[in-house]
Design a protein around this motif. Structure first.
Motif, mmCIF file in Angstrom:
data_model
loop_
_atom_site.group_PDB
_atom_site.id
_atom_site.type_symbol
_atom_site.label_atom_id
_atom_site.label_comp_id
_atom_site.label_asym_id
_atom_site.label_seq_id
_atom_site.Cartn_x
_atom_site.Cartn_y
_atom_site.Cartn_z
ATOM 1 N N UNK A 168 -8.916 -5.173 8.923
ATOM 2 C CA UNK A 168 -8.901 -6.522 8.968
ATOM 3 C C UNK A 168 -7.484 -6.908 8.893
ATOM 4 N N UNK A 169 -7.076 -7.668 9.884
ATOM 5 C CA UNK A 169 -5.747 -8.251 10.122
ATOM 6 C C UNK A 169 -5.246 -9.002 8.922
ATOM 7 N N UNK A 170 -6.247 -9.568 8.176
ATOM 8 C CA UNK A 170 -5.768 -10.226 7.187
ATOM 9 C C UNK A 170 -5.451 -9.613 5.786
ATOM 10 N N UNK A 171 -5.707 -8.010 5.949
ATOM 11 C CA UNK A 171 -5.396 -7.186 4.747
ATOM 12 C C UNK A 171 -4.097 -7.087 4.485
ATOM 13 N N UNK A 172 -3.303 -7.273 5.412
ATOM 14 C CA UNK A 172 -1.856 -6.910 5.471
ATOM 15 C C UNK A 172 -1.193 -7.873 4.520
ATOM 16 N N UNK A 173 -1.748 -9.273 4.873
ATOM 17 C CA UNK A 173 -1.082 -10.251 3.781
ATOM 18 C C UNK A 173 -1.565 -10.327 2.572
ATOM 19 N N UNK A 174 -2.729 -9.815 2.295
ATOM 20 C CA UNK A 174 -3.379 -9.624 0.974
ATOM 21 C C UNK A 174 -2.678 -8.661 0.051
ATOM 22 N N UNK A 179 1.851 -7.914 -6.380
ATOM 23 C CA UNK A 179 3.147 -7.411 -6.986
ATOM 24 C C UNK A 179 3.127 -5.899 -6.730
ATOM 25 N N UNK A 180 4.353 -5.438 -6.490
ATOM 26 C CA UNK A 180 4.272 -3.987 -6.307
ATOM 27 C C UNK A 180 4.944 -3.450 -7.642
ATOM 28 N N UNK A 181 4.158 -2.223 -7.998
ATOM 29 C CA UNK A 181 4.518 -1.372 -9.293
ATOM 30 C C UNK A 181 5.085 -0.039 -8.757
ATOM 31 N N UNK A 182 6.136 0.016 -8.814
ATOM 32 C CA UNK A 182 6.783 1.450 -8.632
ATOM 33 C C UNK A 182 6.537 2.426 -9.368
ATOM 34 N N UNK A 183 5.689 3.292 -8.912
ATOM 35 C CA UNK A 183 5.159 4.616 -9.869
ATOM 36 C C UNK A 183 6.129 5.886 -9.658
ATOM 37 N N UNK A 184 6.993 5.808 -8.656
ATOM 38 C CA UNK A 184 8.056 7.056 -8.504
ATOM 39 C C UNK A 184 9.123 6.283 -7.878
ATOM 40 N N UNK A 185 10.085 7.127 -7.943
ATOM 41 C CA UNK A 185 11.658 6.826 -7.181
ATOM 42 C C UNK A 185 11.358 6.238 -5.709
ATOM 43 N N UNK A 186 10.292 6.938 -5.066
ATOM 44 C CA UNK A 186 9.950 6.956 -3.848
ATOM 45 C C UNK A 186 9.124 5.780 -3.426
ATOM 46 N N UNK A 187 8.570 4.944 -4.222
ATOM 47 C CA UNK A 187 7.641 3.986 -3.802
ATOM 48 C C UNK A 187 8.446 3.104 -3.162
ATOM 49 N N UNK A 188 7.805 2.379 -2.080
ATOM 50 C CA UNK A 188 8.399 1.449 -1.151
ATOM 51 C C UNK A 188 8.002 -0.005 -1.740
ATOM 52 N N UNK A 189 9.200 -0.601 -2.261
ATOM 53 C CA UNK A 189 9.075 -1.840 -2.889
ATOM 54 C C UNK A 189 9.443 -3.000 -1.900
ATOM 55 N N UNK A 190 10.221 -2.653 -0.738
ATOM 56 C CA UNK A 190 10.678 -3.782 0.147
ATOM 57 C C UNK A 190 9.655 -4.081 1.029
ATOM 58 N N UNK A 191 9.125 -5.270 1.131
ATOM 59 C CA UNK A 191 8.078 -5.689 1.974
ATOM 60 C C UNK A 191 8.272 -5.304 3.340
ATOM 61 N N UNK A 192 9.360 -5.724 4.035
ATOM 62 C CA UNK A 192 9.756 -5.552 5.421
ATOM 63 C C UNK A 192 9.738 -3.888 5.803
ATOM 64 N N UNK A 193 10.149 -3.070 4.901
ATOM 65 C CA UNK A 193 10.062 -1.513 5.179
ATOM 66 C C UNK A 193 8.568 -1.100 4.957
ATOM 67 N N UNK A 194 7.815 -1.829 4.127
ATOM 68 C CA UNK A 194 6.470 -1.385 3.995
ATOM 69 C C UNK A 194 5.663 -1.846 5.373
ATOM 70 N N UNK A 195 5.993 -3.021 5.892
ATOM 71 C CA UNK A 195 5.298 -3.409 6.959
ATOM 72 C C UNK A 195 5.595 -2.365 8.269
ATOM 73 N N UNK A 196 7.074 -2.093 8.321
ATOM 74 C CA UNK A 196 7.519 -0.928 9.211
ATOM 75 C C UNK A 196 6.584 0.450 8.946
ATOM 76 N N UNK A 197 6.331 0.861 7.682
ATOM 77 C CA UNK A 197 5.527 1.983 7.500
ATOM 78 C C UNK A 197 4.052 1.783 8.035
#
Length: 286
Positions: A168-174, A179-197
């Motif tokens: 669903x296209x609306x899922x990305x915004x949801x 809030x992001x919980x970083x569970x490792x040092x590699x967790x992507x917390x930057x929104x823009x970077x995650x959208x690129x992922x």
């Protein structure tokens, strides 16, 4: 009010439906709280904790739990606490067995686990989380901490990226609103970077979790479609990064995409059937 002339007395009034509904909601809250504490490793949940959770007296908790103990949804522990009973297990198992997705995917997960020596998972979306509904390991597979029934944020997983990218296209915004919980040092917390992922996932057909959810664990996942060509879940393969190096991700991703398409075809997806005819066999040169 009618009178029972045979007994010569007036039968007592039934409790209001509102009170019954309140009791049911409270009872379900108790069951849900015990289930959640069990998932996080608790051996039992005390009567006092349940009373505090509900904001009510211990006697009320005992009244609410009595029918659940009788039906074995809950079980009393030696320390006078509560844990899930066999009835809860049977109820959950019946639910899982009733999911056509799980039944359709099972042979494909087993085949992929045996071929790769990695752990295979099947997940379904629930809000902005994923829930594991199946897991297949082989004899040579390194044991992982994931369990059927576990819930994880989509944000931290390859399966979540795959579901967001193709769902669903609306899922990305949801997902981004949580809030992001970083569970490792590699967790992507930057929104823009995650959208690129997510964009990258959509372009290549599979999502990648590069040690973002568990330290040292690498995972790739692809979406699964139903007969209406809607995303209903994802399948993934996971393993220790030392045994699943970054150089192997592309081949693993191709395999996962093909397997997810095969599962989708088994569920009746016409778009997956068409895509499968255009997909080169795993390992073929490009």
């Amino acid at each position: 009010m009618a009178t029972d002339h045979r007994a010569g007395t007036t039968p007592p009034e039934e409790p209001p439906a509102r009170n019954a509904a309140l009791s049911l909601r409270r009872g379900l809250r108790v069951l849900d709280h015990v289930a959640e504490r069990t998932r996080t490793g608790a051996v039992s949940v005390s009567l006092g904790e349940l009373a505090a959770t509900l904001g009510t007296a211990k006697s009320t908790v005992l009244r609410l739990t009595a029918p659940m103990v009788e039906t074995d949804l809950l079980r009393r522990t030696p320390d006078a606490g509560f844990t899930l009973g066999l009835g809860a297990l049977l109820l959950g198992q019946s639910y899982l067995e009733g999911i056509d997705l799980r039944t359709a995917a099972a042979p494909f997960l087993r085949r992929t686990a045996e071929a790769t020596g990695l752990t295979c998972h099947l997940v379904v979306p629930d809000g902005t989380d994923i829930v594991y509904v199946d897991k297949v390991e082989t004899r040579g597979t390194v044991r992982m901490g994931s369990r059927v029934g576990n819930r994880l944020p989509m944000r931290n997983t390859a399966s979540g990226k795959a579901i967001v990218a193709f769902g669903d296209p609306d899922l990305l915004g949801a997902v981004l609103a949580v809030p992001v919980e970083a569970t490792t040092e590699q967790t992507i917390t930057d929104d823009d970077r995650w959208v690129r992922e997510v964009d990258g996932t959509r372009a290549r057909g599979y999502g990648i979790d590069d040690r973002e959810n568990e330290p040292g664990i690498r995972c790739v996942a692809a979406p699964v479609l139903d007969h209406a060509n809607q995303v209903v879940g994802a399948m993934s393969i996971s393993g220790l990064a030392s045994r699943f190096p970054a150089a192997a991700v592309r081949e693993a991703g191709d395999r996962v995409v093909r397997t997810a398409l095969e599962i989708s075809v088994a569920l009746g997806s016409s778009s997956a059937r068409l895509a499968l005819t255009r997909t080169a066999p795993v390992g073929a040169a490009r």
